[in-house]
Design an enzyme around this catalytic site. Structure first.
Site, PDB file in Angstrom:
ATOM      1  N   PRO A  62       0.800  -1.243   0.000  1.00  0.00           N
ATOM      2  CA  PRO A  62       0.000   0.000   0.000  1.00  0.00           C
ATOM      3  C   PRO A  62       0.827   1.284   0.000  1.00  0.00           C
ATOM      4  CG  PRO A  62       0.101  -0.901   2.202  1.00  0.00           C
ATOM      5  CD  PRO A  62       0.837  -1.876   1.327  1.00  0.00           C
ATOM      6  N   CYS A  63       1.521   1.542  -1.114  1.00  0.00           N
ATOM      7  CA  CYS A  63       2.299   2.786  -1.199  1.00  0.00           C
ATOM      8  C   CYS A  63       1.391   4.012  -1.208  1.00  0.00           C
ATOM      9  CB  CYS A  63       3.215   2.764  -2.407  1.00  0.00           C
ATOM     10  SG  CYS A  63       2.441   2.377  -3.971  1.00  0.00           S
ATOM     11  N   HIS A  64       0.092   3.823  -1.458  1.00  0.00           N
ATOM     12  CA  HIS A  64      -0.839   4.946  -1.409  1.00  0.00           C
ATOM     13  C   HIS A  64      -1.010   5.485   0.013  1.00  0.00           C
ATOM     14  CE1 HIS A  64      -3.179   1.198  -0.892  1.00  0.00           C
ATOM     15  NE2 HIS A  64      -3.880   1.903  -0.014  1.00  0.00           N
TER      16      HIS A  64
END
Length: 282
Positions: free
Chosen positions: A247-249
């Protein structure tokens, strides 16, 4: 031809962009609906069906104040607990089921010469995706914004010597169940990733950020064991080969601003708000 889900997501994305740029003017429901060529009734119904909350509530989850609150909650106590135990700290199963295996030096260097890669395309709440897997797990997941052929071409540049089959397997199905949150059908998700030791450490640290939670580049560098390496961490995040699952968001600026995203700032807003709405309404 675009699917109805793709069409709906584009409308949602356009509405989010309009609301984000005009929130100080407190736009009415009618104004947002007009931007996406829908009646207020149909827009409200479509948005709530997609997000689970009203457009106004959704916008609150994208505010700097909300982001700072989430950083306090998940950037310290819950984040530390999650990192040590492998659990999300919020009851979310997302992180619990994901395990990473790095590719061998040979697989890394020879362009996947020994790999058989299955791939398929699917609809998600945030647009069409391509997902690919080896016999050890998911190796690639990306948004196919330019269409299926460019998405497949991009995959083949990463593993130029692999053998490809358009085939849906269990690894891909498990990964895609995360989008629908149908965790009753989800077995452990395994990732088979091509990356340096540093990149894999950063990606593993990302997995400890709970759904609905946020962290900063500096905190992530600390958790990856590289204090002060925020710039290098940012580069590793940008090279994330598996959208959404890693989850780089959930990485934002220390100011609370959401910032940019490899697959577009509007999509980042959509994912963050979508996750937050599910955490706060569950």
């Amino acid at each position: 031809m675009e699917t109805q889900q793709e069409i709906d997501y584009k409308r949602i994305a356009d509405a989010i962009e309009f609301l984000r740029f005009n929130y100080k003017k407190h736009p009415k429901l009618e104004e947002a609906a007009e931007q996406v060529n829908l009646s207020p009734f149909h827009f409200q119904r479509m948005f709530q069906s997609w997000a689970g909350v009203t457009p106004k509530q959704f916008l609150q989850y994208l505010s700097v104040e909300h982001a700072k609150e989430m950083l306090k909650e998940t950037g310290a106590t819950l984040f530390d607990t999650a990192f040590e135990t492998g659990l999300s700290g919020t009851g979310r199963l997302h992180d619990l089921f994901i395990k990473v295996e790095g590719m061998t030096p040979g697989e890394y260097k020879n362009g996947g010469e020994s790999l058989n890669i299955n791939y398929s395309f699917a609809d998600s709440p945030f647009g069409k995706v391509i997902v690919a897997s080896t016999d050890k797990g998911v190796c690639h997941l990306a948004f196919a914004d330019e269409g299926t052929e460019p998405a497949l071409t991009q995959l083949k540049t990463i593993f130029p010597n692999a053998r490809y089959s358009q085939l849906v397997d269990m690894s891909q199905q498990n990964a895609l169940f995360v989008f629908s949150q149908d965790w009753s059908k989800l077995d452990e998700i395994k990732l088979h990733l091509k990356g340096t030791d540093f990149q894999i450490k950063v990606w593993e640290a990302l997995l400890s950020v709970p759904a609905g939670g946020l962290t900063t580049y500096a905190d992530l560098a600390k958790k990856a064991g590289h204090v002060g390496a925020s710039r290098a961490v940012g580069t590793a995040i940008g090279n994330n080969p598996v959208a959404f699952l890693i989850p780089c968001h959930r990485v934002i600026k220390s100011t609370g601003e959401l910032g940019q995203y490899h697959w577009g700032a509007i999509r980042k807003n959509a994912i963050i708000g979508w996750e937050a709405s599910r955490v706060h309404t569950s």
